[in-house]
Design a protein around this motif. Structure first.
Motif, PDB file in Angstrom:
ATOM      1  N   ASN A   1       0.834  -1.201   0.000  1.00  0.00           N
ATOM      2  CA  ASN A   1       0.000   0.000   0.000  1.00  0.00           C
ATOM      3  C   ASN A   1       0.874   1.259   0.000  1.00  0.00           C
ATOM      4  O   ASN A   1       0.568   2.252  -0.676  1.00  0.00           O
ATOM      5  CB  ASN A   1      -0.916  -0.025   1.213  1.00  0.00           C
ATOM      6  CG  ASN A   1      -1.999   1.040   1.139  1.00  0.00           C
ATOM      7  OD1 ASN A   1      -2.478   1.348   0.051  1.00  0.00           O
ATOM      8  ND2 ASN A   1      -2.374   1.592   2.276  1.00  0.00           N
ATOM      9  N   LEU A   2       1.982   1.198   0.751  1.00  0.00           N
ATOM     10  CA  LEU A   2       2.899   2.340   0.769  1.00  0.00           C
ATOM     11  C   LEU A   2       3.544   2.541  -0.600  1.00  0.00           C
ATOM     12  O   LEU A   2       3.670   3.680  -1.092  1.00  0.00           O
ATOM     13  CB  LEU A   2       3.972   2.116   1.844  1.00  0.00           C
ATOM     14  CG  LEU A   2       5.010   3.230   1.995  1.00  0.00           C
ATOM     15  CD1 LEU A   2       4.327   4.540   2.407  1.00  0.00           C
ATOM     16  CD2 LEU A   2       6.067   2.851   3.041  1.00  0.00           C
ATOM     17  N   ALA A   3       3.941   1.428  -1.256  1.00  0.00           N
ATOM     18  CA  ALA A   3       4.533   1.535  -2.591  1.00  0.00           C
ATOM     19  C   ALA A   3       3.531   2.096  -3.589  1.00  0.00           C
ATOM     20  O   ALA A   3       3.872   2.878  -4.479  1.00  0.00           O
ATOM     21  CB  ALA A   3       5.043   0.170  -3.051  1.00  0.00           C
ATOM     22  N   ARG A   4       2.250   1.704  -3.443  1.00  0.00           N
ATOM     23  CA  ARG A   4       1.213   2.213  -4.346  1.00  0.00           C
ATOM     24  C   ARG A   4       1.053   3.718  -4.195  1.00  0.00           C
ATOM     25  O   ARG A   4       0.933   4.456  -5.189  1.00  0.00           O
ATOM     26  CB  ARG A   4      -0.102   1.506  -4.072  1.00  0.00           C
ATOM     27  CG  ARG A   4      -1.269   1.958  -4.926  1.00  0.00           C
ATOM     28  CD  ARG A   4      -2.525   1.190  -4.576  1.00  0.00           C
ATOM     29  NE  ARG A   4      -2.981   1.488  -3.229  1.00  0.00           N
ATOM     30  CZ  ARG A   4      -3.755   2.537  -2.890  1.00  0.00           C
ATOM     31  NH1 ARG A   4      -4.148   3.374  -3.842  1.00  0.00           N
ATOM     32  NH2 ARG A   4      -4.140   2.731  -1.650  1.00  0.00           N
ATOM     33  N   MET A   5       1.034   4.177  -2.956  1.00  0.00           N
ATOM     34  CA  MET A   5       0.885   5.612  -2.724  1.00  0.00           C
ATOM     35  C   MET A   5       2.096   6.387  -3.229  1.00  0.00           C
ATOM     36  O   MET A   5       1.978   7.557  -3.607  1.00  0.00           O
ATOM     37  CB  MET A   5       0.656   5.874  -1.227  1.00  0.00           C
ATOM     38  CG  MET A   5      -0.716   5.392  -0.743  1.00  0.00           C
ATOM     39  SD  MET A   5      -1.049   5.885   0.964  1.00  0.00           S
ATOM     40  CE  MET A   5       0.189   4.945   1.840  1.00  0.00           C
ATOM     41  N   ARG A   6       3.249   5.751  -3.259  1.00  0.00           N
ATOM     42  CA  ARG A   6       4.464   6.404  -3.764  1.00  0.00           C
ATOM     43  C   ARG A   6       4.552   6.355  -5.292  1.00  0.00           C
ATOM     44  O   ARG A   6       5.440   6.956  -5.882  1.00  0.00           O
ATOM     45  CB  ARG A   6       5.704   5.758  -3.166  1.00  0.00           C
ATOM     46  CG  ARG A   6       5.867   6.053  -1.678  1.00  0.00           C
ATOM     47  CD  ARG A   6       7.081   5.353  -1.124  1.00  0.00           C
ATOM     48  NE  ARG A   6       7.304   5.705   0.291  1.00  0.00           N
ATOM     49  CZ  ARG A   6       8.271   5.173   1.041  1.00  0.00           C
ATOM     50  NH1 ARG A   6       9.103   4.275   0.525  1.00  0.00           N
ATOM     51  NH2 ARG A   6       8.394   5.544   2.297  1.00  0.00           N
ATOM     52  N   GLY A   7       3.651   5.583  -5.917  1.00  0.00           N
ATOM     53  CA  GLY A   7       3.647   5.532  -7.382  1.00  0.00           C
ATOM     54  C   GLY A   7       4.326   4.314  -7.958  1.00  0.00           C
ATOM     55  O   GLY A   7       4.365   4.165  -9.179  1.00  0.00           O
ATOM     56  N   ASP A   8       4.828   3.410  -7.122  1.00  0.00           N
ATOM     57  CA  ASP A   8       5.490   2.200  -7.632  1.00  0.00           C
ATOM     58  C   ASP A   8       4.420   1.137  -7.861  1.00  0.00           C
ATOM     59  O   ASP A   8       4.288   0.178  -7.092  1.00  0.00           O
ATOM     60  CB  ASP A   8       6.553   1.722  -6.636  1.00  0.00           C
ATOM     61  CG  ASP A   8       7.363   0.538  -7.172  1.00  0.00           C
ATOM     62  OD1 ASP A   8       7.207   0.216  -8.384  1.00  0.00           O
ATOM     63  OD2 ASP A   8       8.120  -0.067  -6.381  1.00  0.00           O
TER      64      ASP A   8
END
Length: 263
Positions: free
Chosen positions: A12-19
């Protein structure tokens, strides 16, 4: 917190960062191990939806709903209206623009080659520009200086007294204005002779080819205009007493006053 929960939190953190690519990979790893993981299905659906892959995302939202019919998040995502095709409109507009540019460019190329063929086959289309030469203007020759011009250059003061002048071969004839003379003073005689001599010097200086200069002086004497002095100067005898070149004076008494030996 289980290992899958930690992984999903990182996803979820990677998704919010755009990865999105990395988030999708980790979600699929979790679902491979736990296919019934509701949170993993929802998260993978969100990642796919962010990538514009709506149909795949809806399948994972449906799976999460089937696993947990009471899951409000799954219901919310399934109830989302289908967005307008903004993602597809961009490429479509680009293609339309490219097609328009291609058509305009093709038309311009066609017109260019058509004009070129016409210019090759019909010489009347583009007539050559013939420039007429500039009119010939002959150079105006500069006339040589006159004898009077040369006299002025030689002696401006004496040249201002010139009444007439002429040149014939190596001889010059000059008449000078002597002004009004008194009747008989000897001083006037000397002044006349000096003026005649200066006239001869001026002539010989102005024209080097001269060998002889005839100098006459005119003026007013006894209330009438007359020739006062007639002299003949030779270049070979210059300098010398002016009396040696004297021919006559206008006044008889002036002639008698001359030294006969000086003539």
């Amino acid at each position: 917190m289980s290992g899958s929960d930690r992984i999903l939190a990182a996803v979820n953190l990677a998704r919010m960062r755009g990865d999105l690519v990395g988030a999708e990979r980790e979600c699929r790893n979790v679902l491979t191990a736990e296919p019934a993981n509701v949170q993993a299905n929802l998260l993978l659906g969100d990642v796919l939806l962010a990538q514009g892959r709506r149909e795949e995302a809806m399948r994972y939202f449906e799976t999460a709903h089937q696993l947990d019919p009471m899951n409000a998040a799954a219901d919310t995502r399934l109830a989302m209206p289908e967005p307008r095709a903004t993602v597809q409109e961009g490429p479509a507009r680009i293609w339309i623009y490219l097609c328009f540019v291609f058509v305009i460019g093709a038309a311009a190329v066609a017109v260019y080659f058509a004009n070129r063929r016409m210019s090759e086959t019909d010489t009347s289309v583009v007539a050559p520009i013939v420039r007429s030469p500039a009119p010939y203007t002959p150079a105006v020759p500069v006339p040589p200086p006159s004898f009077l011009d040369k006299l002025v250059a030689a002696d401006p003061d004496i040249a201002s007294k010139v009444v007439s002048q002429s040149v014939s071969g190596d001889e010059a004839t000059i008449t000078l204005a002597a002004g009004t003379m008194p009747a008989s003073p000897a001083k006037s005689r000397d002044e006349l002779l000096q003026l005649a001599r200066k006239g001869a010097e001026m002539a010989f200086l102005a024209e080097p080819k001269l060998l002889r200069a005839d100098i006459s002086l005119t003026g007013m004497i006894n209330g009438r205009k007359d020739t006062l002095v007639v002299t003949h100067f030779s270049r070979s005898h210059m300098p010398g007493p002016a009396e040696k070149h004297l021919e006559s004076f206008a006044m008889p008494e002036w002639n008698l006053a001359l030294d006969p030996a000086a003539k």
